[in-house]
Design an enzyme around this catalytic site. Structure first.
Site, PDB file in Angstrom:
ATOM      1  N   ASP A  54      12.036   3.883 -12.523  1.00 24.14           N
ATOM      2  CA  ASP A  54      11.236   3.992 -11.305  1.00 24.14           C
ATOM      3  C   ASP A  54      10.434   2.719 -11.028  1.00 24.14           C
ATOM      4  OD1 ASP A  54      12.183   6.552 -10.947  1.00 24.14           O
ATOM      5  OD2 ASP A  54      10.483   7.504 -11.938  1.00 24.14           O
ATOM      6  N   SER A 171      -0.736  11.084  -9.908  1.00 23.50           N
ATOM      7  CA  SER A 171      -1.489  12.186  -9.317  1.00 23.50           C
ATOM      8  C   SER A 171      -1.254  13.494 -10.064  1.00 23.50           C
ATOM      9  CB  SER A 171      -1.117  12.343  -7.843  1.00 23.50           C
ATOM     10  OG  SER A 171      -1.759  13.467  -7.276  1.00 23.50           O
ATOM     11  N   LEU A 172      -0.008  13.748 -10.422  1.00 27.03           N
ATOM     12  CA  LEU A 172       0.322  14.972 -11.169  1.00 27.03           C
ATOM     13  C   LEU A 172      -0.385  14.976 -12.518  1.00 27.03           C
ATOM     14  CD1 LEU A 172       2.074  17.574 -11.375  1.00 27.03           C
ATOM     15  CD2 LEU A 172       3.849  16.142 -12.403  1.00 27.03           C
TER      16      LEU A 172
END
Length: 269
Positions: A54, A171-172
């Protein structure tokens, strides 16, 4: 069609077998192909094969979005949530592009304005306390306003503003909700807030968010898609939906939750 291949040069030994394979396969299909090292080399490309995880995709996402270049990710990294194929299926990735039987998935981006500069983010913006040198601070005080209305004042380590794509990242981990990719919304997640009521806020992507430092001379790190881009001490940061989006080449698999479970190691396959 003109294609490019982008990879993390620090991991050349890991990706070279797949790099050569893709390059040879594209050549056999009569498609021009170049290896990409720098963003300026992206001009005139139609498709970019990205070999890596990613982070590698995030390195070129904004530059591809500005140029309208489609991305096909092949996971040679750790997580590969944004990738479409595992490396052993590189041939299938090339065939998908050559046959044209793919589906384009558009992912929205954040437009971030700070100190006279404008940035794009596919995953997230993090406004965070400084943790080094003379600028070290235990917490920061930030006010969040959406469309001119005060949401809250946050005494915390910082704030994360995420797209649906980035909602499965930092964020998670900080307690934010997962947003499915098709939602027209962003999520603002405080980091370790010193409060019993401060919670993540999901808001419309048509709104404008402003983050305002409440204390002068407190250094704030501005981190975009995992990279520190600048340090500020009193400038407000404005965030809205970008006019650009990232176009990912996919097989059209809409089972987002299965991929989520697999990539986050809850299911083995």
């Amino acid at each position: 069609m003109k294609a490019g291949i982008y990879y993390n040069k620090n991991h050349l030994s890991d990706v070279k077998p797949y790099l050569d394979k893709i390059e040879d396969s594209l050549f056999k299909n009569g498609i021009d192909c170049i290896k990409i090292s720098y963003p300026e080399n992206l001009d005139a490309l139609d498709v970019l094969f990205v070999l890596g995880g990613d982070g590698t995709i995030l390195n070129v996402a904004a530059d591809c979005a500005r140029r309208g270049i489609k991305i096909l990710g092949i996971n040679c990294g750790h997580l590969g949530f944004l990738t479409e194929y595992e490396p052993e299926k590189a041939d299938e990735a090339v065939k998908l592009v050559c046959d044209g039987n793919y589906v384009i998935q558009k992912r929205m981006m954040l437009e971030i304005k700070c100190g006279g500069d404008t940035y794009l983010a596919l995953n997230d913006l993090v406004i965070q306390r400084s943790t080094s040198g003379n600028g070290f601070s235990n917490t920061v005080e930030l006010r969040a306003e959406i469309d001119g209305y005060i949401v809250d004042n946050y005494l915390s380590d910082g704030i994360i503003i995420s797209t649906p794509t980035g909602s499965t990242a930092y964020s998670l981990s900080a307690g934010g909700s997962v947003l499915t990719p098709e939602l027209n919304a962003f999520i603002m997640t405080p980091i370790c807030a010193h409060s019993l009521h401060s919670r993540p806020v999901v808001y419309s992507d048509s709104s404008v968010l402003e983050i305002i430092p409440l204390k002068d001379k407190t250094p704030l790190n501005i981190i975009i898609d995992g990279k520190l881009v600048r340090v500020i001490d009193k400038s407000a940061v404005t965030v809205k939906k970008s006019d650009f989006c990232v176009n990912f080449i996919t097989r059209g698999d809409k089972d987002f939750f299965r991929k989520l479970l697999i990539k986050l190691n809850i299911w083995s396959k």
